[in-house]
Structure formats: structure tokens, C-alpha cells
Design an enzyme around this catalytic site. Structure first.
Site, PDB file in Angstrom:
ATOM      1  N   ILE A  14       0.861  -1.180   0.000  1.00 16.03           N
ATOM      2  CA  ILE A  14       0.000   0.000   0.000  1.00 16.03           C
ATOM      3  C   ILE A  14       0.897   1.230   0.000  1.00 16.03           C
ATOM      4  O   ILE A  14       1.780   1.365   0.854  1.00 16.03           O
ATOM      5  CB  ILE A  14      -0.944   0.023   1.216  1.00 16.03           C
ATOM      6  N   GLU A  15       0.689   2.086  -0.968  1.00 11.90           N
ATOM      7  CA  GLU A  15       1.481   3.321  -1.038  1.00 11.90           C
ATOM      8  C   GLU A  15       1.187   4.146   0.212  1.00 11.90           C
ATOM      9  O   GLU A  15       0.033   4.318   0.605  1.00 11.90           O
ATOM     10  CB  GLU A  15       1.126   4.065  -2.333  1.00 11.90           C
ATOM     11  N   SER A  16       2.238   4.662   0.848  1.00  4.21           N
ATOM     12  CA  SER A  16       2.102   5.188   2.207  1.00  4.21           C
ATOM     13  C   SER A  16       1.272   6.469   2.295  1.00  4.21           C
ATOM     14  O   SER A  16       0.558   6.668   3.278  1.00  4.21           O
ATOM     15  CB  SER A  16       3.482   5.410   2.830  1.00  4.21           C
ATOM     16  N   CYS A  52      12.479   8.068  -1.584  1.00  7.11           N
ATOM     17  CA  CYS A  52      11.178   7.784  -2.170  1.00  7.11           C
ATOM     18  C   CYS A  52      11.305   7.815  -3.693  1.00  7.11           C
ATOM     19  O   CYS A  52      11.878   8.761  -4.247  1.00  7.11           O
ATOM     20  CB  CYS A  52      10.156   8.819  -1.703  1.00  7.11           C
ATOM     21  N   ASP A  77      14.565   8.506   2.996  1.00  2.00           N
ATOM     22  CA  ASP A  77      14.019   7.511   3.921  1.00  2.00           C
ATOM     23  C   ASP A  77      15.176   6.971   4.750  1.00  2.00           C
ATOM     24  O   ASP A  77      16.146   6.443   4.199  1.00  2.00           O
ATOM     25  CB  ASP A  77      13.353   6.357   3.161  1.00  2.00           C
ATOM     26  N   HIS A  80      10.457   1.181   0.822  1.00  2.00           N
ATOM     27  CA  HIS A  80      11.096   0.463   1.932  1.00  2.00           C
ATOM     28  C   HIS A  80      11.084  -1.049   1.722  1.00  2.00           C
ATOM     29  O   HIS A  80      12.112  -1.717   1.886  1.00  2.00           O
ATOM     30  CB  HIS A  80      10.365   0.751   3.252  1.00  2.00           C
ATOM     31  N   GLU A  81       9.894  -1.579   1.413  1.00  2.00           N
ATOM     32  CA  GLU A  81       9.757  -3.029   1.262  1.00  2.00           C
ATOM     33  C   GLU A  81      10.677  -3.556   0.167  1.00  2.00           C
ATOM     34  O   GLU A  81      11.266  -4.641   0.286  1.00  2.00           O
ATOM     35  CB  GLU A  81       8.300  -3.382   0.919  1.00  2.00           C
ATOM     36  N   ARG A 133       7.027   8.829   8.489  1.00  2.00           N
ATOM     37  CA  ARG A 133       6.670   9.973   7.656  1.00  2.00           C
ATOM     38  C   ARG A 133       5.151  10.021   7.586  1.00  2.00           C
ATOM     39  O   ARG A 133       4.512   8.992   7.384  1.00  2.00           O
ATOM     40  CB  ARG A 133       7.261   9.840   6.247  1.00  2.00           C
ATOM     41  N   GLY A 134       4.594  11.216   7.785  1.00  2.00           N
ATOM     42  CA  GLY A 134       3.142  11.334   7.743  1.00  2.00           C
ATOM     43  C   GLY A 134       2.446  10.517   8.812  1.00  2.00           C
ATOM     44  O   GLY A 134       1.328  10.043   8.619  1.00  2.00           O
TER      45      GLY A 134
END
Length: 289
Positions: free
Chosen positions: A81-83, A196, A203, A235-236, A264-265
Site C-alpha cells: 500500500i502506497e504510504s 522515495c 528515507d 522500503h519493502e 513519515r506522515g
């Protein structure tokens, strides 16, 4: 097919405060896995462990409620899932009324499970078992003071005074020490950084590498981890790239790679990949998170 470039990342976005599951933006894992030679059965197990620090909703009387949330997404799910979309989705709970905490958990579990497993059943027999739902845990304010902070255990690679000249992934730096007896050791570093792939924002992560086999040259391993510094990947995907580079270059008997990325966020992502069945590490934040 959803791609990072058409995700909410880097775009001006309206923040909705009424529940909307359509805000979730899944991205297929397969494309980036193909780049590292993973096209069939996965050579690893594990999960992506998320922590959400900014979750709030209304009770039936309109009073705001808050909680920390932890999510566990199996690595065998076809999508991440895109963050930013995850953040927007969680924000959509802000002015939405729920009967109780269990109702919030059930809604989160159903929506997130649907997103990460979307399209998984296209070529699957109708008699096949349903894919597992993701793990969801909510921590309420009365337990906030019990939240620990731990650093990753292991021998620090950062103690080594090495020269670093590579800032894009350089797997050729990975090597084993010849003619040495096999070892089992745990190595850690706080120097992992990537970017990113859409916005270029940095990151930051701490990483733990546990393995058994021929001893891995520690200076080369640290230089290799530093080589991600200008690399653009989620990240993954970075953790899976590290795992596969170590697995193919150093050929350990057993291997586990675990990274904890700074938030983040209001979200942090902590991927874990292992070559053998074992319990997931505890999702406990470190000082930088």
C-alpha cells in the site's frame, strides 16, 4: 495497473475527513521483485509491519477517540500500500462515527486486507481458501506509557572506519571471508538511507542482518548498505533487494533482514524477510522513530 507515478505521492491532495476506503492505493510487488530475480515461489517469508501514530475517529456521541495502530501485512500478499494513500485513508476516519474500538479494527482489517490481496484471485480456483487478513492491533491511550523504545540487537557495523564511494546499490561489495569456519551472527547498522521513488524525499532506517554460514566480510557489508544512499525505491523493495543480494552473493544457510524506517506522515514501515520459518520480531520502535 497502479504505479508509483500515478499514486497520490507528490501531488496536491484534498484531505477528506469522512471514511473512504477508495483512498487506498495498492501497488503490485511483482514488478520490482522481477528486477531482483524473484518471479516464482518466494525465496523468503516475512511481513511488513506498519505503525500508525495518527489515528482518530468519533464515538457515537461525536467525541474524538485516538489510538496507536499496528498493522502486519504478509509478504506473500501481491500488493503493498502506497504510504501517502494509507495516510489519507486513515485521515478519512477523523470525523466518522464508530460504535466502538472493535468496529474500527474490523473496518481497518477488511479494507486493508482487500487492498493488499486485490487481484490475487484472478487465476485461483473458486474452491481455494480465502487469503489471510492482515493483522490489526489498536493501542488505546491508557497504555501509551507502556510503549518501550529499543534499539536493534547485534554487533554494530558502524564501528568500522571504512571508505565509502558507492551511493547506488553495489552488490559486488558483498563477499564472504575465505577459509573461515561458519558462524552465526547478528549485525546492525543505523546508516541505511534510500529515497522515495516519486518525491525523492530521504528515507532513513536502522537495519539488522542475522545469518548463519560463511562469515560475511563486515567492511564490504557496511559499504554495501551505504550504497543505497541515493537509491530510489520503497522500503519493502529495498529490504527484499538487500535480502536477495546477500542470499545470492554470500549464500548463507539461514538469513533474516529487518529494517525499521523512520516515520513519515505519522506512519513507519518495518519490513522483515527471512529464509526460514520463525516468529516475527516485536514491532517496537527505536529512538529515531
Amino acid at each position: 495497473m497502479n504505479t508509483p507515478q500515478n499514486s497520490p505521492l507528490g501531488q496536491a491532495t484534498a484531505y477528506l475527513d469522512q471514511y473512504d476506503a477508495s483512498l487506498l492505493f495498492p501497488i503490485a510487488r511483482a514488478t520490482k521483485r522481477a528486477e531482483i530475480g524473484v518471479t516464482g515461489a518466494l525465496p523468503f517469508l516475512g511481513a511488513d509491519m506498519w505503525t500508525a501514530f495518527e489515528l482518530s475517529w468519533l464515538n457515537l456521541r461525536g467525541k474524538p477517540q485516538v489510538a496507536l495502530a499496528r498493522f502486519t501485512v504478509p509478504c506473500e500478499s501481491p500488493n503493498i500500500i502506497e504510504s501517502k494513500s494509507f495516510k489519507l485513508y486513515l485521515n478519512s476516519f477523523n470525523n466518522t462515527r464508530f460504535a466502538d474500538v472493535d468496529a474500527v479494527k474490523a473496518r481497518l482489517r477488511a479494507d486493508l486486507s482487500e487492498a493488499v490481496w486485490r487481484d490475487a484471485g484472478k487465476n485461483v480456483s473458486p474452491d481455494a481458501a480465502a487469503p489471510p487478513s492482515i493483522g490489526v492491533t489498536l493501542l488505546l491511550p491508557e497504555l501509551f506509557d507502556r510503549e518501550p523504545i529499543y534499539e536493534l540487537d547485534g554487533l554494530s557495523l558502524d564501528r568500522l572506519d571504512v571508505e565509502c564511494t558507492h551511493y547506488t546499490p553495489a552488490p559486488d561489495l558483498l563477499r564472504v571471508v575465505p577459509d573461515e569456519a561458519p558462524v552465526s551472527e547478528v549485525l546492525v547498522s543505523n546508516l541505511l538511507k534510500s529515497n522515495c521513488p516519486v518525491t525523492g524525499q530521504p528515507d532513513w532506517a536502522s537495519v539488522q542482518i542475522s545469518y548463519s554460514g560463511a562469515p560475511i566480510d563486515q567492511e564490504g557489508l557496511l559499504q554495501y548498505l551505504v550504497s543505497f544512499r541515493n537509491h530510489n525505491e520503497f522500503h519493502e523493495q529495498c529490504v527484499e533487494r538487500i535480502f536477495m543480494d546477500l542470499w545470492t552473493r554470500c549464500k548463507p544457510v539461514r538469513l533474516a533482514v529487518y529494517a525499521r524506517y523512520t516515520r513519515r506522515g505519522g506512519l513507519d514501515i518495518n519490513p522483515f524477510r527471512t529464509s526460514y520459518a520463525q516468529a516475527l520480531p516485536a514491532n517496537v520502535r527505536n529512538a529515531r522513530q
